[in-house]
Structure formats: C-alpha cells, structure tokens
Design a protein around this motif. Structure first.
Motif, PDB file in Angstrom:
ATOM      1  N   GLY A  34     155.125 -16.499 -52.440  1.00  0.00           N
ATOM      2  CA  GLY A  34     153.735 -16.363 -51.997  1.00  0.00           C
ATOM      3  C   GLY A  34     153.270 -17.478 -51.078  1.00  0.00           C
ATOM      4  N   LYS A  35     154.205 -18.257 -50.540  1.00  0.00           N
ATOM      5  CA  LYS A  35     153.827 -19.348 -49.628  1.00  0.00           C
ATOM      6  C   LYS A  35     153.563 -18.787 -48.224  1.00  0.00           C
ATOM      7  CE  LYS A  35     154.532 -22.364 -52.841  1.00  0.00           C
ATOM      8  NZ  LYS A  35     153.321 -22.856 -53.558  1.00  0.00           N
ATOM      9  N   THR A  36     152.446 -19.204 -47.636  1.00  0.00           N
ATOM     10  CA  THR A  36     152.083 -18.713 -46.303  1.00  0.00           C
ATOM     11  C   THR A  36     153.028 -19.287 -45.251  1.00  0.00           C
ATOM     12  OG1 THR A  36     149.801 -18.605 -46.994  1.00  0.00           O
ATOM     13  CG2 THR A  36     150.192 -18.599 -44.615  1.00  0.00           C
ATOM     14  N   MET A  37     153.482 -18.418 -44.354  1.00  0.00           N
ATOM     15  CA  MET A  37     154.415 -18.846 -43.313  1.00  0.00           C
ATOM     16  C   MET A  37     153.677 -19.057 -41.996  1.00  0.00           C
ATOM     17  SD  MET A  37     157.516 -16.273 -44.269  1.00  0.00           S
ATOM     18  CE  MET A  37     158.659 -17.005 -43.080  1.00  0.00           C
ATOM     19  N   GLU A  38     154.009 -20.137 -41.315  1.00  0.00           N
ATOM     20  CA  GLU A  38     153.392 -20.460 -40.022  1.00  0.00           C
ATOM     21  C   GLU A  38     154.478 -20.473 -38.942  1.00  0.00           C
ATOM     22  OE1 GLU A  38     150.182 -20.915 -39.976  1.00  0.00           O
ATOM     23  OE2 GLU A  38     149.674 -21.578 -42.027  1.00  0.00           O
ATOM     24  N   GLY A  39     154.065 -20.130 -37.729  1.00  0.00           N
ATOM     25  CA  GLY A  39     154.960 -20.311 -36.580  1.00  0.00           C
ATOM     26  C   GLY A  39     155.769 -19.076 -36.221  1.00  0.00           C
ATOM     27  N   LEU A  40     155.467 -17.941 -36.871  1.00  0.00           N
ATOM     28  CA  LEU A  40     156.261 -16.732 -36.596  1.00  0.00           C
ATOM     29  C   LEU A  40     155.885 -16.085 -35.261  1.00  0.00           C
ATOM     30  CD1 LEU A  40     156.289 -15.148 -40.169  1.00  0.00           C
ATOM     31  CD2 LEU A  40     158.029 -16.574 -39.079  1.00  0.00           C
ATOM     32  N   GLU A  41     154.725 -16.465 -34.735  1.00  0.00           N
ATOM     33  CA  GLU A  41     154.263 -15.849 -33.479  1.00  0.00           C
ATOM     34  C   GLU A  41     154.687 -16.651 -32.257  1.00  0.00           C
ATOM     35  OE1 GLU A  41     152.840 -13.006 -33.936  1.00  0.00           O
ATOM     36  OE2 GLU A  41     152.680 -13.278 -36.112  1.00  0.00           O
ATOM     37  N   GLN A  42     155.376 -17.752 -32.438  1.00  0.00           N
ATOM     38  CA  GLN A  42     155.731 -18.623 -31.304  1.00  0.00           C
ATOM     39  C   GLN A  42     156.590 -17.882 -30.276  1.00  0.00           C
ATOM     40  OE1 GLN A  42     159.004 -21.538 -31.878  1.00  0.00           O
ATOM     41  NE2 GLN A  42     159.044 -20.873 -34.008  1.00  0.00           N
ATOM     42  N   GLU A  43     156.486 -18.343 -29.031  1.00  0.00           N
ATOM     43  CA  GLU A  43     157.365 -17.831 -27.977  1.00  0.00           C
ATOM     44  C   GLU A  43     158.718 -18.496 -28.173  1.00  0.00           C
ATOM     45  OE1 GLU A  43     156.789 -16.884 -24.245  1.00  0.00           O
ATOM     46  OE2 GLU A  43     154.896 -15.851 -24.647  1.00  0.00           O
ATOM     47  N   THR A  44     159.753 -17.709 -28.339  1.00  0.00           N
ATOM     48  CA  THR A  44     161.063 -18.312 -28.554  1.00  0.00           C
ATOM     49  C   THR A  44     162.138 -17.367 -28.073  1.00  0.00           C
ATOM     50  OG1 THR A  44     162.673 -18.990 -30.228  1.00  0.00           O
ATOM     51  CG2 THR A  44     160.990 -17.449 -30.949  1.00  0.00           C
ATOM     52  N   GLU A  45     163.282 -17.961 -27.706  1.00  0.00           N
ATOM     53  CA  GLU A  45     164.419 -17.121 -27.328  1.00  0.00           C
ATOM     54  C   GLU A  45     165.196 -16.674 -28.558  1.00  0.00           C
ATOM     55  OE1 GLU A  45     166.799 -18.976 -24.245  1.00  0.00           O
ATOM     56  OE2 GLU A  45     164.929 -19.466 -23.218  1.00  0.00           O
ATOM     57  N   SER A  46     164.853 -17.206 -29.737  1.00  0.00           N
ATOM     58  CA  SER A  46     165.552 -16.811 -30.961  1.00  0.00           C
ATOM     59  C   SER A  46     165.013 -15.479 -31.477  1.00  0.00           C
ATOM     60  CB  SER A  46     165.353 -17.875 -32.045  1.00  0.00           C
ATOM     61  OG  SER A  46     165.805 -19.125 -31.602  1.00  0.00           O
ATOM     62  N   LEU A  47     165.814 -14.833 -32.299  1.00  0.00           N
ATOM     63  CA  LEU A  47     165.387 -13.611 -32.996  1.00  0.00           C
ATOM     64  C   LEU A  47     165.066 -14.019 -34.428  1.00  0.00           C
ATOM     65  CD1 LEU A  47     168.409 -11.487 -31.737  1.00  0.00           C
ATOM     66  CD2 LEU A  47     166.011 -11.159 -31.034  1.00  0.00           C
ATOM     67  N   LEU A  48     163.908 -13.601 -34.912  1.00  0.00           N
ATOM     68  CA  LEU A  48     163.514 -13.956 -36.276  1.00  0.00           C
ATOM     69  C   LEU A  48     163.699 -12.740 -37.170  1.00  0.00           C
ATOM     70  CD1 LEU A  48     160.246 -16.004 -35.561  1.00  0.00           C
ATOM     71  CD2 LEU A  48     162.637 -16.769 -35.558  1.00  0.00           C
ATOM     72  N   PHE A  49     164.720 -12.779 -38.022  1.00  0.00           N
ATOM     73  CA  PHE A  49     164.966 -11.666 -38.941  1.00  0.00           C
ATOM     74  C   PHE A  49     164.434 -12.044 -40.325  1.00  0.00           C
ATOM     75  CE2 PHE A  49     168.543 -10.956 -35.839  1.00  0.00           C
ATOM     76  CZ  PHE A  49     167.988  -9.815 -35.274  1.00  0.00           C
ATOM     77  N   HIS A  50     163.499 -11.240 -40.795  1.00  0.00           N
ATOM     78  CA  HIS A  50     162.879 -11.522 -42.088  1.00  0.00           C
ATOM     79  C   HIS A  50     163.802 -11.123 -43.230  1.00  0.00           C
ATOM     80  CE1 HIS A  50     158.443 -11.894 -40.804  1.00  0.00           C
ATOM     81  NE2 HIS A  50     159.169 -11.880 -39.700  1.00  0.00           N
ATOM     82  N   ALA A  51     163.830 -11.937 -44.276  1.00  0.00           N
ATOM     83  CA  ALA A  51     164.580 -11.601 -45.494  1.00  0.00           C
ATOM     84  C   ALA A  51     163.536 -11.447 -46.605  1.00  0.00           C
ATOM     85  CB  ALA A  51     165.618 -12.674 -45.785  1.00  0.00           C
ATOM     86  N   GLY A  52     163.262 -12.514 -47.363  1.00  0.00           N
ATOM     87  CA  GLY A  52     162.259 -12.423 -48.439  1.00  0.00           C
ATOM     88  C   GLY A  52     160.875 -12.743 -47.929  1.00  0.00           C
ATOM     89  N   THR A  53     160.243 -11.753 -47.257  1.00  0.00           N
ATOM     90  CA  THR A  53     158.856 -11.937 -46.796  1.00  0.00           C
ATOM     91  C   THR A  53     158.060 -10.687 -47.129  1.00  0.00           C
ATOM     92  OG1 THR A  53     159.074 -10.864 -44.633  1.00  0.00           O
ATOM     93  CG2 THR A  53     159.708 -13.201 -44.752  1.00  0.00           C
ATOM     94  N   GLN A  54     156.746 -10.850 -47.240  1.00  0.00           N
ATOM     95  CA  GLN A  54     155.885  -9.673 -47.333  1.00  0.00           C
ATOM     96  C   GLN A  54     154.534  -9.986 -46.723  1.00  0.00           C
ATOM     97  OE1 GLN A  54     156.021  -9.117 -51.623  1.00  0.00           O
ATOM     98  NE2 GLN A  54     153.899  -9.801 -51.773  1.00  0.00           N
ATOM     99  N   LEU A  55     153.775  -8.914 -46.455  1.00  0.00           N
ATOM    100  CA  LEU A  55     152.444  -9.080 -45.894  1.00  0.00           C
ATOM    101  C   LEU A  55     151.446  -9.181 -47.035  1.00  0.00           C
ATOM    102  CD1 LEU A  55     152.590  -6.482 -42.980  1.00  0.00           C
ATOM    103  CD2 LEU A  55     152.577  -8.981 -42.785  1.00  0.00           C
TER     104      LEU A  55
END
Ligand code: AMP
Ligand code: GLY
Length: 423
Positions: free
Chosen positions: A351-372
């Motif tokens: 339940g920890k809030t995640m920051e920085g997922l909207e950043q412009e990046t050349e990396s691909l962010l694949f979610h594992a244990g996340t929820q909205l």
C-alpha cells in the motif's frame, strides 16, 4: 481477436505491452492484472485458478485466445478444462496440457523425461518416506554439497543445498516424514551438485515445431554478490554474454531438439513456452529444471527483444504452423532491474504510494506488485516494478535502468545495484 492474459505480475504486463502493439488484437483483458495492465487493457478481478469464472469471462467478452502466464493454472489443467468444454474448445490456449505441465509440477517426472531423452542433467535418485533409509545411504555415497528437491510445486522454496552430510540426512527426513513442504515433499529427488553458471533458455513450441527465443540470465538472490535469500528474481539480462555460437549449438542439439522430440515421443501435448533452466559446467550445458511458462523477470528482457508481432507468433503456435515463422530479434541488449518492497522476500508492507512513474524515460516500466487506489499507484506485492532498458551492451542498458530508477520512489524501496557483476 479478443485476447485474455491470465496472471498479474511483471511477466503478464510485458505480455500485455507486446500484445497490445499487434493490429491483430482487438480487445485485451488481463485476469487479475495490476496497475500497469490497467493502463493498456481491461483488468478482470478473477483468480488464475478460478476456471469457471474465467470461462464466463471468455464467453462474455468473446475471447478467442488465452495466454497463461503462471504455472499454477497449467499444472491444475486449465488447458484441459478448455478442451473438454464444447463452448470453449474453439479458444486457443497458450500453455501446455496438464500431463505436459508435470515437467514443472513434478521434479521426478522431469528427471525421468530427461533420462528417456538422454538429455544432460545431474545424476539423481528419488525417495519417499518408505525409502528414507536408502535415501540416507545414497547421500552418504555422494559428495558434498547435497542437493535435495521437493518433487512438487513449493513456491520456489523446495530446493535445499546443504554442505554437511548429517544435516542433509536430517533435512531429507524433515521433507519426507515431517512433510516440511507439505504434499510437495512426499517424494524428494536427491541430485548431484553441478558447479557452474546458470542461464535460461526459452522455446516457443506448437508441440512439434519450435522457435528458440533470446536467452537470458536472471539474478535470484536478494543480496549483492548473489548472497542472502532466494527471491522470485531481482533482475535479468539478455542476451547472455558467455553464450557463444558454439555453446548455443550445444544447447540446441543436446537439449532443445531432444526436448521437443520428447513431447512427441512421450505423448506430452505442449503448446506454449518451455523455460529450460540451464547450468554451464565447463563448456557443457546441463538442465537444472523445466518450467512450462515464461520466466519472471526474464520475460521483461526477452519479449522486448522479439521484433515479430507476438499475436502472429502465438496464432502460429496454436495452429501448429510455427515451422513457417522466422524469429526477428533486436540486436541490442536488454536489462531489467526489479524494484522490491523493503523486507522482501520476508515480511514486507503493502500500500505504499509510488512516485515517478510518469517521468519521461527511455526505459520501459513493467508493473509487478502494483494496484490502483484512488487514482494513485500503490505497491501490492514483494516484487513491485521491473525497469527495463535497451543498450548496445548490457552495461549501457543497465546504466539507463539505474538512471531511470533515480526518479522512482516508494517507502522501503530496495533493488540490487550490482546486476551483471559476475559477467
Ligand atoms: P530449481 O527449483 O530446480 O531450479 O532449483 C533452484 C536453484 O537451486 C537453481 O536455480 C540452482 O541455483 C540450484 N540448483 C538446483 N539443482 C542444482 C544442482 N543439481 N546443482 C547445483 N545447483 C542446483
Ligand atoms: N525467474 C525464474 C522463474 O521465473 O522461475
């Protein structure tokens, strides 16, 4: 066509990312999915082993292909369930039938399979509570370290590697008599210890024809320098620098070809991904284990290097036409670094809030244990996010992943900073 992916980790987000790029995919569903898949597909809040509810969803949403991510539903017979049902038999299921899924579901079955096909693997014998004494004598004749494997699925915890003979004999008894791993350790495989470096080979097969996907190497231990507890996987790289053309040819001839032939000769209906866990001993490959699915986090570096339309590949797999397919692989390296919750693989907070997922990046962010949760992305598992990058070699790719990670945070976030240290 409408497609359903079964599962909810980083592997399944990567499948969703790749399948969503295909013009052949109309609507994409993921059960149960995570916050990452919610952004590119429709999540269905269904358990991966709830076949009746999955059936209802398949009929409601006119789904024509089901891609099964994890091993559990395969070992429980999801493919057989679809084949046995008149309303579902037209649906293509990517994943082996139950009998073939035993290659992952039973270590003893896998060892017998390899023996019959003459596939290089560690010497072994298997024991039950009735043959405990023979097992102890067998151990006494072997050299340390001792490798004990619970026969059945034990959530990745069923393998013990022990230095002392007496401790190994005590653990054999704990597994067989005291059911240390429950029913999974009613039978235990005792193996010769193989000393070498591990890698993973992935093969997509229609049961007869196959394509070999890019090889990968994952990092399983929580701690730097491969120390500490085993995890589901802390990162991966592809290709594997020590796999030369010559070594790859050995893997192909001695392992991949006889494995696929074995499916035919031993009547194992296998339509899907074979994950062959290998170890390189000297200059020779040996099989450590079979899995009947893609690896996680290996998928997060393997699929990004496959240039083909994945739906086209999977359709050819389901139709038995894989001989007509040529794989097109990206020459670049891909690496992924797994961000995990503090405390993992032991107790951790969610339940920890995640920051920085909207950043412009050349990396691909694949979610594992996340929820909205109320429009915010929060952590919901031990392994949280796989940060994948490309580069001309794995070092360049890793640098990009580590740079992207600097912009991401959640309370307790942990990751390994030394991937590739052994290469
Ligand atoms: P498995 O669940 O069979 O993949 O085993 C888990 C881990 O134990 C493997 O990834 C290897 O690191 C290690 N392992 C398994 N079998 C052997 C063996 N025969 N020799 C050395 N290490 C092994
Ligand atoms: N990365 C190892 C596995 O998926 O089992």
């Amino acid at each position: 066509m409408n497609i359903l992916i079964v599962g909810g980790g980083g592997r399944e987000h990567t499948f969703a990312w790749k399948i969503a790029q295909s013009p052949l995919c109309d609507q994409l569903f993921v059960a149960p999915g995570n916050a990452g898949t919610a952004a590119i597909a429709t999540n269905l809040a269904l358990g991966v082993n709830d076949f009746d509810k999955l059936k209802a969803a398949v009929l409601t949403h006119k789904i024509e292909m089901v891609v099964v991510g994890p091993e559990d539903p395969l070992v429980n017979g999801i493919h057989d369930y679809f084949l046995a049902d008149k309303e579902l038999e037209h649906v293509a299921v990517i994943g082996p039938q139950k009998e073939a899924a035993r290659l992952e579901g039973s270590k003893e079955f896998a060892k017998e399979f390899m023996k019959k096909q003459n596939i290089p693997t560690a010497q072994y014998a298997s024991f039950t509570a009735e043959t405990l004494e023979e097992g102890c004598n067998f151990l006494a004749q072997m050299k340390a370290p001792y490798v004990l494997k619970a026969d059945g699925l034990a959530a990745g915890k069923g393998v013990l590697i022990i230095d002392e003979l007496e401790e190994a004999q005590a653990q054999l008894k704990a597994m067989l008599v005291d059911q240390k791993f429950g029913a999974a350790s009613q039978t235990v495989v005792v193996e010769e210890f193989l000393d070498g470096i591990e890698l993973s080979c992935f093969v997509l097969t229609d049961g007869k024809n196959f394509v070999t996907l890019p090889m990968a190497k994952d990092y399983k231990r929580i701690g730097e320098g491969d120390t500490g507890l085993n995890t589901g996987g802390m990162g991966a790289i592809s290709p594997v620098p020590f796999v030369t053309a010559e070594f790859e040819a050995k893997i192909h001839e001695r392992i991949v070809v006889p494995t696929i032939q074995g499916f035919q000769q031993q009547n194992l209906p296998f339509v899907g991904f074979v994950f062959i866990g290998l170890i390189k001993v000297g200059e020779d490959p040996y099989v450590i284990e079979y899995n009947v699915r893609m690896g996680d986090p290996e998928t997060e570096v393997v699929l990004p290097r496959v240039k083909n339309d994945l739906v086209e590949l999977l359709m050819a797999t389901a139709k038995g036409n894989l001989d007509a397919v040529t794989l097109d692989v990206d020459d670049r390296s891909a690496t992924t670094v797994m961000l995990v919750s503090g405390g993992y693989p032991e107790a951790y907070a969610k339940g920890k809030t995640m920051e920085g997922l909207e950043q412009e990046t050349e990396s691909l962010l694949f979610h594992a244990g996340t929820q909205l949760a109320e429009n915010k992305t929060v952590t919901s598992g031990g392994r949280v996010l796989a940060v994948t990058s490309y580069g001309k070699d794995f070092r360049v790719a890793l640098k990009q992943s580590y740079s992207t990670i600097e912009g991401i945070s959640f309370e307790g976030m942990n990751y390994r900073k030394d991937l590739g240290f052994d290469l």
